[in-house]
Design an enzyme around this catalytic site. Structure first.
Site, PDB file in Angstrom:
ATOM      1  N   GLN A  62     -23.627 -21.779  39.213  1.00  0.00           N
ATOM      2  CA  GLN A  62     -22.588 -21.640  40.467  1.00  0.00           C
ATOM      3  C   GLN A  62     -23.344 -21.981  41.835  1.00  0.00           C
ATOM      4  OE1 GLN A  62     -22.872 -18.012  42.356  1.00  0.00           O
ATOM      5  NE2 GLN A  62     -21.722 -19.246  43.724  1.00  0.00           N
ATOM      6  N   CYS A  63     -22.180 -22.680  42.415  1.00  0.00           N
ATOM      7  CA  CYS A  63     -22.409 -23.028  43.999  1.00  0.00           C
ATOM      8  C   CYS A  63     -21.262 -22.888  44.787  1.00  0.00           C
ATOM      9  CB  CYS A  63     -23.102 -24.603  43.778  1.00  0.00           C
ATOM     10  SG  CYS A  63     -21.632 -25.723  43.383  1.00  0.00           S
ATOM     11  N   GLN A  64     -21.081 -23.521  45.619  1.00  0.00           N
ATOM     12  CA  GLN A  64     -20.111 -23.268  46.754  1.00  0.00           C
ATOM     13  C   GLN A  64     -18.746 -23.820  45.996  1.00  0.00           C
ATOM     14  OE1 GLN A  64     -20.289 -21.865  49.495  1.00  0.00           O
ATOM     15  NE2 GLN A  64     -18.363 -21.846  50.065  1.00  0.00           N
ATOM     16  N   ILE A  89     -17.987 -20.304  44.030  1.00  0.00           N
ATOM     17  CA  ILE A  89     -17.571 -19.220  44.625  1.00  0.00           C
ATOM     18  C   ILE A  89     -16.540 -19.155  45.251  1.00  0.00           C
ATOM     19  CG2 ILE A  89     -18.839 -19.548  46.913  1.00  0.00           C
ATOM     20  CD1 ILE A  89     -19.802 -16.519  46.494  1.00  0.00           C
TER      21      ILE A  89
END
Length: 173
Positions: A62-64, A89
């Site tokens: 998971q990242c931005q 996110i």
């Protein structure tokens, strides 16, 4: 092609203990806000840490918004089953799922980098057209540095900005 999961499916797998959520954003981003149960492992440190990651659970990166997590999936493809959190996110928050913390900078470090480099390149190009031809070369070097940061996940300007007072979290009282 990178496989992805919706935030709801990722939450179900995490709650069932079937998956491990790995946040590949930079530490300052993770400190500002993150998904509960997420483990912080920046993309730049992932290759060296792959051997320590569990093989018996799905790795959800998971990242931005999903770009760095897709890169993480590509790195981990030979090691374990891995998927990307669709939309990162941002999508998790939009789905109304819980987030830990909301403190931190109003603008992310990466947006600050984009603004600074963009303004500098624009000013250098204007200076080049005004007769200072070396400004074109400097603008080109800055573009190459930005491409290097995108390709490797290492950005010196981001590291410098993370140390600035406006980007530091307020001390807990």
């Amino acid at each position: 092609m990178t496989r992805s999961l919706s935030p709801q499916e990722a939450q179900r797998q995490l709650a069932a203990g079937e998956a491990l959520l790995i946040d590949v954003r930079e530490p300052a981003e993770f400190a500002a806000s993150h998904i509960p149960l997420a483990v912080s492992l920046p993309l730049s440190g992932l290759p060296g840490a792959l051997a320590q990651l569990p093989r018996d659970r799905t790795l959800i990166f998971q990242c931005q918004s999903g770009m760095r997590s897709a890169q993480a999936c590509a790195l981990a493809a030979q090691r374990a089953e891995s998927v990307s959190l669709d939309g990162g996110i941002v999508a998790w928050r939009a789905a109304g799922l819980p987030i830990v913390g909301n403190a931190g900078p109003r603008l992310s470090i990466f947006r600050q980098v984009q603004m600074i480099v963009g303004m500098m390149v624009a000013l250098l190009v204007l200076a080049g057209f005004a007769g200072l031809t070396v400004a074109f070369a400097i603008a080109g070097i800055m573009g190459a540095m930005l491409a290097f940061a995108g390709a490797t996940g290492w950005c010196g300007l981001a590291m410098l900005l993370a140390r600035m007072p406006w980007n530091r979290a307020a001390p807990a009282s």
